[in-house]
Scaffold this active site. Structure first.
Site, PDB file in Angstrom:
ATOM      1  CB  SER A  42      -0.959  -0.047   1.195  1.00 31.25           C
ATOM      2  OG  SER A  42      -1.979   0.908   1.048  1.00 31.25           O
TER       3      SER A  42
ATOM      4  CG  HIS B 155      -5.668  -2.533   0.896  1.00 32.73           C
ATOM      5  ND1 HIS B 155      -4.968  -2.307  -0.267  1.00 32.73           N
ATOM      6  CD2 HIS B 155      -5.123  -1.686   1.818  1.00 32.73           C
ATOM      7  CE1 HIS B 155      -4.050  -1.374  -0.061  1.00 32.73           C
ATOM      8  NE2 HIS B 155      -4.115  -0.976   1.202  1.00 32.73           N
TER       9      HIS B 155
ATOM     10  CG  ASP C  99      -7.060  -3.190  -2.510  1.00 30.55           C
ATOM     11  OD1 ASP C  99      -7.634  -2.254  -1.909  1.00 30.55           O
ATOM     12  OD2 ASP C  99      -5.849  -3.430  -2.410  1.00 30.55           O
TER      13      ASP C  99
END
Lengths: 298, 298
Positions: free
Chosen positions: A168, A277, A244
């Site tokens: 991320s 995610h 995600d």
């Protein structure tokens, strides 16, 4: 079960070295016949106390020096999340790789902060801030690329072979740092990275705060822009979950593909149906990432 | 990467069933091509809302039913710690095992509690409390042995083959529940278990509170006493770290060995130098434990 001799490479290296690095060992745990250790120290470039975590594979107990995969974490994380949740030690132990995880920002009462989760402490974005009050402490780009490797290579049984990876915001950090420092790293990988921060809310908020309104200073922290302008000298592995929740608004991996020359064989980007995610996604693919880095480190 | 058909076994089973189990799916994450899911439901025996977590291996998407390893966690844990930190999914996915993790006690404002970490919510000790106010909700022994398996087997694509495992307080729970219910489980394993709770501070505090002062009611919740009186019909695997900070005062695995008949081939207890009580120890040995259970479940 054989009894392993308890060799503490940290202490041994410190004794042989004339510099006082000021490392304080906060904790250590045996894990997969290696060691997980946490340290705090005074960061010169961030002008604050910083924490980092290290995994040392069993191989270092035989007086071997091992290469290092640096892992950069995402928003709200510390140096601990990856070590606890990624399930990375088994394969790192097997391959003979050290893992080093810095915190995601300087921290402390004297360090500027913001109440939102995506700015300030826990959200350093791996840039050198040039706007006040952030510039005083938020020098994470220099910390990750220069100060931390210097500390690690002076105090632990590691070689100067390095790769860089992250998730991320940390995937953004890994891409930017790897693309701009191809001479210092062997390979780059990212899970669910922020690929084009200049064009997403997270990135625009962070860059305008840390770097100011002039977008000229933003380009060198945008992986898609760097790839478009300079290509990549290093191999890059990226994995991304199709479910995600940040995929289309914040992460936008297609901008990386669009930035590549038509004949690309350096970047492998794979989309995975159903994955989100979370760290369950990171855990599911960390073995492939460590094996990828091992190809270039070993 | 091939696209898997998203088959939701939970919903499918619910539709086919006339009982309303009241399961509420709190979250789900794809992991190792299987699914990690969290649920809440109204527990009949605990008279409260309870949470549990499930890992379903990829094999269930091909209409297979899989056996279940029940994991009991330690003091202060919820149903989430093991799923996040043990790194168990890779091998469970590979072997085709489901994992089910209950919470460590009932919880909520109406549930009795105590300010200390080793009593009340988060510290149910897997007993049926007979002292008030605890008896009203703390019926964890019945919950784990009866209610939870009934829910799991009615709502998920699993067989009635079960094994039981746990860590610390949960290791105590796994040993006690397995020893007393050999007909319902195939195998027992524990990491860093409380082996003789009648003779350690944690156990004495919990048992005197939940069960009262009469030690006659304590024996059936003490693994060493059960082993001494009845032996074991099931194979037992135990691993213990030698640097565990609770080893000598609270855990005392030697009492299990002392309780065994001289010619024992059912219990394997291994001490591991340098390992402590943390989840890094659990993660280091969970593969061996799942492979042990798979020998009896598959």
């Amino acid at each position: 079960m054989s009894h392993h001799k308890h060799h503490d490479p940290t202490t041994a290296q410190n004794n042989a070295d004339s510099v006082d690095w000021g490392l304080i060992k906060l904790s250590e745990n045996r894990a997969f016949n290696g060691w997980h250790q946490r340290f705090s120290h005074r960061s010169q470039c961030n002008r604050s106390e910083m924490c980092f975590s290290v995994f040392l594979p069993p191989k270092v107990e035989d007086n071997h020096q091992v290469p290092v995969v640096y892992w950069l974490s995402g928003l709200t994380c510390t140096d601990e999340n990856f070590m606890q949740k990624a399930g990375a030690f088994r394969i790192a132990a097997d391959l003979g790789l050290a893992i080093v995880v810095p915190d995601t920002s300087p921290r402390g009462e004297s360090v500027a902060d913001d109440p939102s989760y995506d700015l300030g402490q826990g959200a350093g974005f791996y840039v050198n801030a040039i706007q006040q009050p952030w510039a005083e402490h938020y020098q994470m780009y220099d910390y990750v690329t220069q100060e931390l490797p210097q500390i690690i290579e002076a105090n632990f049984p590691v070689t100067s072979r390095r790769s860089i990876a992250g998730h991320s915001m940390g995937g953004h950090g890994a891409l930017v740092i790897g693309l701009r420092n191809a001479h210092r790293y062997r390979s780059i990988s990212a899970l669910s990275p922020i690929c084009n921060p200049m064009e997403c809310h997270w990135g625009q908020k962070a860059f305008s705060t840390y770097l100011g309104p002039l977008k000229a200073s933003w380009f060198e922290y945008d992986a898609s822009e760097l790839l478009k302008q300079h290509g990549t000298a290093l191999p890059i592995l990226i994995d991304q979950g199709e479910q995600d929740e940040f995929l289309n608004d914040q992460l936008r991996p297609n901008t990386l593909l669009d930035a590549l020359p038509v004949e690309n064989d350096r970047l492998t980007l794979t989309l995975h149906p159903f994955y989100d995610h979370s760290y369950y996604f990171v855990a599911s693919f960390i073995e492939q990432h460590l094996r990828f880095h091992a190809r270039f480190l070993l």
